[in-house]
Design a protein around this motif. Structure first.
Motif, short mmCIF file in Angstrom:
data_model
loop_
_atom_site.label_atom_id
_atom_site.label_comp_id
_atom_site.label_asym_id
_atom_site.label_seq_id
_atom_site.Cartn_x
_atom_site.Cartn_y
_atom_site.Cartn_z
N ALA A 69 9.33 -6.74 -14.35
CA ALA A 69 9.37 -7.60 -15.53
C ALA A 69 9.59 -6.82 -16.82
N ARG A 70 9.00 -5.63 -16.93
CA ARG A 70 9.09 -4.89 -18.18
C ARG A 70 10.52 -4.46 -18.52
N THR A 71 11.28 -4.13 -17.48
CA THR A 71 12.67 -3.75 -17.74
C THR A 71 13.54 -4.97 -18.01
N ARG A 72 13.30 -6.04 -17.28
CA ARG A 72 14.08 -7.26 -17.50
C ARG A 72 13.82 -7.83 -18.89
N ALA A 73 12.58 -7.77 -19.34
CA ALA A 73 12.26 -8.29 -20.67
C ALA A 73 12.88 -7.43 -21.76
N THR A 74 12.87 -6.12 -21.57
CA THR A 74 13.51 -5.23 -22.55
C THR A 74 15.01 -5.49 -22.61
N ALA A 75 15.63 -5.63 -21.45
CA ALA A 75 17.06 -5.93 -21.42
C ALA A 75 17.37 -7.26 -22.10
N ALA A 76 16.54 -8.27 -21.86
CA ALA A 76 16.77 -9.58 -22.47
C ALA A 76 16.72 -9.49 -23.98
N ALA A 77 15.77 -8.71 -24.51
CA ALA A 77 15.65 -8.56 -25.96
C ALA A 77 16.87 -7.86 -26.55
N ILE A 78 17.41 -6.90 -25.82
CA ILE A 78 18.61 -6.20 -26.28
C ILE A 78 19.82 -7.12 -26.23
N LEU A 79 20.00 -7.78 -25.10
CA LEU A 79 21.20 -8.59 -24.90
C LEU A 79 21.23 -9.82 -25.78
N ALA A 80 20.06 -10.30 -26.19
CA ALA A 80 20.01 -11.47 -27.08
C ALA A 80 20.69 -11.19 -28.41
N ARG A 81 20.85 -9.92 -28.74
CA ARG A 81 21.44 -9.54 -30.02
C ARG A 81 22.89 -9.06 -29.87
N GLN A 82 23.45 -9.26 -28.68
CA GLN A 82 24.85 -8.94 -28.44
C GLN A 82 25.73 -10.14 -28.76
N PRO A 83 26.94 -9.91 -29.27
CA PRO A 83 27.80 -11.04 -29.61
C PRO A 83 28.23 -11.87 -28.40
N ASN A 84 28.22 -11.26 -27.21
CA ASN A 84 28.60 -11.98 -26.00
C ASN A 84 27.38 -12.34 -25.15
N ALA A 85 26.21 -12.51 -25.80
CA ALA A 85 24.95 -12.70 -25.09
C ALA A 85 24.99 -13.80 -24.03
N PRO A 86 25.52 -14.99 -24.30
CA PRO A 86 25.47 -16.04 -23.28
C PRO A 86 26.22 -15.68 -22.00
N ALA A 87 27.24 -14.81 -22.11
CA ALA A 87 28.06 -14.49 -20.95
C ALA A 87 27.60 -13.25 -20.21
N LEU A 88 26.67 -12.49 -20.79
CA LEU A 88 26.28 -11.21 -20.21
C LEU A 88 24.99 -11.38 -19.39
#
Length: 207
Positions: A69-88
């Motif tokens: 969970a700790r890695t998935r949550a960290t990744a989610a926080a990073i990807l939420a700020r990417q311009p292609n977030a919904p597709a990644l």
């Protein structure tokens, strides 16, 4: 941040998950068998990484995460700020899994050192030599890291643990002039140049 325009180059951003222990709480050896969530501070570390990468213009084409969970949550926080977030969508990756500390799992540092000795712990931190009874499978980790870094397309984000991330450096022989450890909420960048050379651009950077 993108692949080399000549087609062979790529960049790989390797992130250690955020904090799992609250301020003032004694840290313990946490690995594959202990699925702790991020603390609020750990969640903010993930968000800070996401803001930092976005500010640098680093846009990832793919993301790989270890199972917990700790890695998935960290990744989610990073990807939420990417311009292609919904597709990644992050890809679960078995070879990024946390190590198993055996009898030292969930134990404090004093107890771990009392069992294995300070020299064994120093060898792990400096050279990736696993202490006795830890379940690491170093050979397969080294092979997986090297195969990925040598052939995968980028730019790619990989979110994992300190124990697993060090094998990226070991796999490319980049251990002479830097510590193996990544701090919580820190990252390193490994580049593959157009001629196939693998090199460390940065390591243990925390925004």
């Amino acid at each position: 941040m993108g692949s080399d325009p000549r087609g062979a180059g790529a960049r790989f951003v390797i992130v250690r998950h955020g904090n799992t222990f609250a301020h003032g709480e004694a840290p313990r050896r946490i690995g594959a068998r202990t699925d702790l969530p991020l603390t609020p501070a750990g969640e903010e570390q993930g968000a800070a990484l996401g803001r930092h990468f976005a500010a640098q213009g680093w846009h990832f084409a793919r993301a790989l995460v270890s199972p917990l969970a700790r890695t998935r949550a960290t990744a989610a926080a990073i990807l939420a700020r990417q311009p292609n977030a919904p597709a990644l969508v992050p890809e679960p990756c078995y070879w990024l899994r946390e190590i198993d500390h055996g009898p030292d799992e969930n134990q404090g540092e004093e107890a771990v050192i009392a069992r294995i000795g300070a020299e064994a712990l120093a060898a792990w931190d400096a050279h990736g030599v696993a202490p006795r009874d830890w379940q690491v499978d170093a050979e397969s980790r080294l092979a997986a890291w090297h195969a990925f870094l040598a052939t995968a397309t980028g730019p790619a984000l990989l979110v994992t643990s300190n124990g697993a991330a060090r094998f990226a450096l070991l796999a490319i022989g980049a251990v002479a002039d830097r510590p193996l450890k990544l701090a919580t909420g820190a990252y390193g960048v490994i580049c593959r140049d157009a001629d196939g050379t693998l090199r460390v651009e940065s390591w243990n950077v925390r925004p």
